[in-house]
Design a protein around this motif. Structure first.
Motif, PDB file in Angstrom:
ATOM      1  N   ILE A 154      22.544 -18.114  13.234  1.00 60.17           N
ATOM      2  CA  ILE A 154      21.297 -18.619  13.824  1.00 60.17           C
ATOM      3  C   ILE A 154      21.413 -20.085  14.223  1.00 60.17           C
ATOM      4  O   ILE A 154      20.485 -20.650  14.803  1.00 60.17           O
ATOM      5  CB  ILE A 154      20.107 -18.406  12.879  1.00 60.17           C
ATOM      6  CG1 ILE A 154      20.343 -19.073  11.507  1.00 60.17           C
ATOM      7  CG2 ILE A 154      19.834 -16.908  12.691  1.00 60.17           C
ATOM      8  CD1 ILE A 154      19.843 -20.473  11.364  1.00 60.17           C
ATOM      9  N   ALA A 155      22.541 -20.723  13.931  1.00 57.67           N
ATOM     10  CA  ALA A 155      22.712 -22.140  14.226  1.00 57.67           C
ATOM     11  C   ALA A 155      23.103 -22.366  15.685  1.00 57.67           C
ATOM     12  O   ALA A 155      23.714 -21.513  16.331  1.00 57.67           O
ATOM     13  CB  ALA A 155      23.775 -22.739  13.314  1.00 57.67           C
ATOM     14  N   ASP A 156      22.750 -23.534  16.196  1.00 57.36           N
ATOM     15  CA  ASP A 156      23.184 -23.920  17.537  1.00 57.36           C
ATOM     16  C   ASP A 156      24.646 -24.332  17.528  1.00 57.36           C
ATOM     17  O   ASP A 156      25.371 -24.099  18.501  1.00 57.36           O
ATOM     18  CB  ASP A 156      22.312 -25.079  18.043  1.00 57.36           C
ATOM     19  CG  ASP A 156      20.863 -24.667  18.214  1.00 57.36           C
ATOM     20  OD1 ASP A 156      20.538 -24.063  19.243  1.00 57.36           O
ATOM     21  OD2 ASP A 156      20.074 -24.935  17.288  1.00 57.36           O
ATOM     22  N   GLU A 157      25.073 -24.941  16.425  1.00 59.96           N
ATOM     23  CA  GLU A 157      26.479 -25.280  16.225  1.00 59.96           C
ATOM     24  C   GLU A 157      26.830 -24.973  14.773  1.00 59.96           C
ATOM     25  O   GLU A 157      26.058 -25.301  13.872  1.00 59.96           O
ATOM     26  CB  GLU A 157      26.768 -26.756  16.508  1.00 59.96           C
ATOM     27  CG  GLU A 157      26.547 -27.183  17.947  1.00 59.96           C
ATOM     28  CD  GLU A 157      26.812 -28.659  18.156  1.00 59.96           C
ATOM     29  OE1 GLU A 157      27.772 -29.180  17.537  1.00 59.96           O
ATOM     30  OE2 GLU A 157      26.058 -29.290  18.913  1.00 59.96           O
ATOM     31  N   SER A 158      27.971 -24.347  14.553  1.00 56.32           N
ATOM     32  CA  SER A 158      28.393 -24.020  13.187  1.00 56.32           C
ATOM     33  C   SER A 158      29.861 -24.400  13.028  1.00 56.32           C
ATOM     34  O   SER A 158      30.680 -24.116  13.903  1.00 56.32           O
ATOM     35  CB  SER A 158      28.199 -22.529  12.904  1.00 56.32           C
ATOM     36  OG  SER A 158      28.893 -21.739  13.853  1.00 56.32           O
ATOM     37  N   TYR A 159      30.166 -25.043  11.901  1.00 62.80           N
ATOM     38  CA  TYR A 159      31.513 -25.544  11.667  1.00 62.80           C
ATOM     39  C   TYR A 159      32.057 -25.004  10.344  1.00 62.80           C
ATOM     40  O   TYR A 159      31.445 -25.166   9.287  1.00 62.80           O
ATOM     41  CB  TYR A 159      31.516 -27.069  11.644  1.00 62.80           C
ATOM     42  CG  TYR A 159      31.109 -27.655  12.978  1.00 62.80           C
ATOM     43  CD1 TYR A 159      32.024 -27.768  14.018  1.00 62.80           C
ATOM     44  CD2 TYR A 159      29.793 -28.057  13.205  1.00 62.80           C
ATOM     45  CE1 TYR A 159      31.648 -28.283  15.252  1.00 62.80           C
ATOM     46  CE2 TYR A 159      29.411 -28.575  14.432  1.00 62.80           C
ATOM     47  CZ  TYR A 159      30.340 -28.678  15.455  1.00 62.80           C
ATOM     48  OH  TYR A 159      29.959 -29.183  16.678  1.00 62.80           O
ATOM     49  N   ALA A 160      33.217 -24.365  10.438  1.00 64.81           N
ATOM     50  CA  ALA A 160      33.904 -23.855   9.241  1.00 64.81           C
ATOM     51  C   ALA A 160      34.977 -24.854   8.833  1.00 64.81           C
ATOM     52  O   ALA A 160      35.750 -25.332   9.676  1.00 64.81           O
ATOM     53  CB  ALA A 160      34.539 -22.498   9.534  1.00 64.81           C
ATOM     54  N   VAL A 161      35.019 -25.193   7.550  1.00 66.73           N
ATOM     55  CA  VAL A 161      36.077 -26.073   7.059  1.00 66.73           C
ATOM     56  C   VAL A 161      37.402 -25.313   7.103  1.00 66.73           C
ATOM     57  O   VAL A 161      37.437 -24.081   7.112  1.00 66.73           O
ATOM     58  CB  VAL A 161      35.777 -26.573   5.637  1.00 66.73           C
ATOM     59  CG1 VAL A 161      34.659 -27.607   5.652  1.00 66.73           C
ATOM     60  CG2 VAL A 161      35.423 -25.418   4.707  1.00 66.73           C
ATOM     61  N   ALA A 162      38.499 -26.063   7.128  1.00 64.21           N
ATOM     62  CA  ALA A 162      39.825 -25.449   7.295  1.00 64.21           C
ATOM     63  C   ALA A 162      40.168 -24.476   6.187  1.00 64.21           C
ATOM     64  O   ALA A 162      40.963 -23.548   6.383  1.00 64.21           O
ATOM     65  CB  ALA A 162      40.890 -26.540   7.394  1.00 64.21           C
ATOM     66  N   ASN A 163      39.582 -24.665   5.009  1.00 62.68           N
ATOM     67  CA  ASN A 163      39.842 -23.772   3.871  1.00 62.68           C
ATOM     68  C   ASN A 163      38.881 -22.586   3.818  1.00 62.68           C
ATOM     69  O   ASN A 163      38.860 -21.835   2.842  1.00 62.68           O
ATOM     70  CB  ASN A 163      39.744 -24.551   2.561  1.00 62.68           C
ATOM     71  CG  ASN A 163      38.428 -25.307   2.420  1.00 62.68           C
ATOM     72  OD1 ASN A 163      38.221 -26.314   3.097  1.00 62.68           O
ATOM     73  ND2 ASN A 163      37.548 -24.831   1.559  1.00 62.68           N
ATOM     74  N   ALA A 164      38.081 -22.398   4.858  1.00 57.63           N
ATOM     75  CA  ALA A 164      37.090 -21.323   4.889  1.00 57.63           C
ATOM     76  C   ALA A 164      37.746 -19.956   5.051  1.00 57.63           C
ATOM     77  O   ALA A 164      38.913 -19.834   5.463  1.00 57.63           O
ATOM     78  CB  ALA A 164      36.102 -21.547   6.030  1.00 57.63           C
ATOM     79  N   ALA A 165      36.979 -18.924   4.767  1.00 60.15           N
ATOM     80  CA  ALA A 165      37.430 -17.556   4.995  1.00 60.15           C
ATOM     81  C   ALA A 165      37.703 -17.356   6.481  1.00 60.15           C
ATOM     82  O   ALA A 165      36.975 -17.864   7.338  1.00 60.15           O
ATOM     83  CB  ALA A 165      36.363 -16.573   4.524  1.00 60.15           C
TER      84      ALA A 165
END
Length: 292
Positions: free
Chosen positions: A238-249
């Motif tokens: 639902i976000a306009d921008e979403s950021y996954a950290v490098a260690n994310a799934a």
């Protein structure tokens, strides 16, 4: 320009692997919030445990989202501003499912729907190793309450979780809960150990729903979020921008606007600095509506 709400997950995202904030991240967010950034967090933690690991952030002006979106709480004193609960019928169903699987869950509840007072009930006989470790790490926590099977699901229940060494023990009940359709459920490995958490919440309890509610309260037309795990997926969508950290799934990275530095590399704080540079927002900390 529309105001932006910035929301970060905690464990595995904003926090270091040691479950604390780096000095750089803490200082950066304190400064950005002081300059007017509308920042908060959405976590699976309770208000109490989240507060212990985020104290270095100083004063957060916005409410915070706890229990994976089950509740929105005042950042200063934990007063519950918005929450969802299981119905008696749902509680009865969960009692049957967990009991049939031989799982001994913890049941989180409040004495009344509008109070911050919580009870974490558990059965003291034959606890799993994961539950033993959980209890040992929280000695002195006044919420913990050893109970009998008859009173395990008492009060206004809102969160049920079993901690197991073997995910297979939870797979059948996890599928049964999902197929029922009345719940949000997660089965995932703990960030800090080799145990697995099988978590069940009311259907309306999600980070997405809570983030949208918070954005509405503060008149924010845009949402930017940060995360690392499956429980962050709903708010990513639902976000306009979403950021996954490098260690994310990897599955979460596939849904992200971009992948940023890991939690060891202050990835969230550094991206917040970049986003702040491109923003010319003027922030008014008063809620968009008078009744929170």
């Amino acid at each position: 320009m529309a105001k932006t709400l910035y929301i970060s997950d905690l464990d595995g995202t904003l926090l270091l692997p040691e479950a604390c904030l780096s000095p750089f991240t803490a200082e950066t967010i304190r400064r950005l919030v002081g300059e007017g950034m509308l920042f908060s967090y959405a976590t699976a933690r309770s208000f109490n445990t989240a507060g212990k690991v985020t104290s270095a952030l100083g004063k957060i002006h916005l409410p915070v989202i706890v229990y994976n979106g089950e509740a929105i709480a005042d950042a200063a004193d934990g007063t519950i501003l918005d929450a969802v609960y299981f119905t008696p019928e749902e509680t009865s169903f969960l009692r049957t499912v967990f009991g049939r699987a031989g799982l001994r869950p913890m049941v989180y509840s409040r004495a009344a729907a509008d109070t911050a007072s919580e009870r974490v009930a558990y059965l003291p006989e034959n606890p799993s190793r994961g539950l033993q470790d959980y209890l040992a790490s929280r000695k002195g926590d006044r919420r913990l309450c050893a109970v009998t099977p008859e009173t395990l699901y008492g009060g206004h229940a809102f969160y049920v979780t079993a901690i197991e060494d073997d995910a297979k023990r939870c797979e059948a009940p996890y599928r049964e809960v999902l197929q029922d359709g009345r719940f949000n459920a997660l089965l995932q490995k703990d960030v800090y150990s080799d145990t697995y958490y099988f978590e069940v919440m009311p259907k309306a309890a999600s980070k997405a729903n809570a983030v949208q509610r918070l954005a509405s309260l503060y008149g924010c037309g845009r949402i930017v979020c940060f995360g690392d795990g499956d429980n962050d997926r709903s708010m990513f969508r639902i976000a306009d921008e979403s950021y996954a950290v490098a260690n994310a799934a990897e599955s979460l990275k596939a849904e992200a606007t971009a992948v940023i530095g890991s939690n060891r590399e202050d990835g969230v704080a550094k991206r917040l600095l970049e986003l702040a540079k491109r923003s010319n927002e003027h922030i008014n900390f008063a809620p968009h509506v008078s009744d929170v």
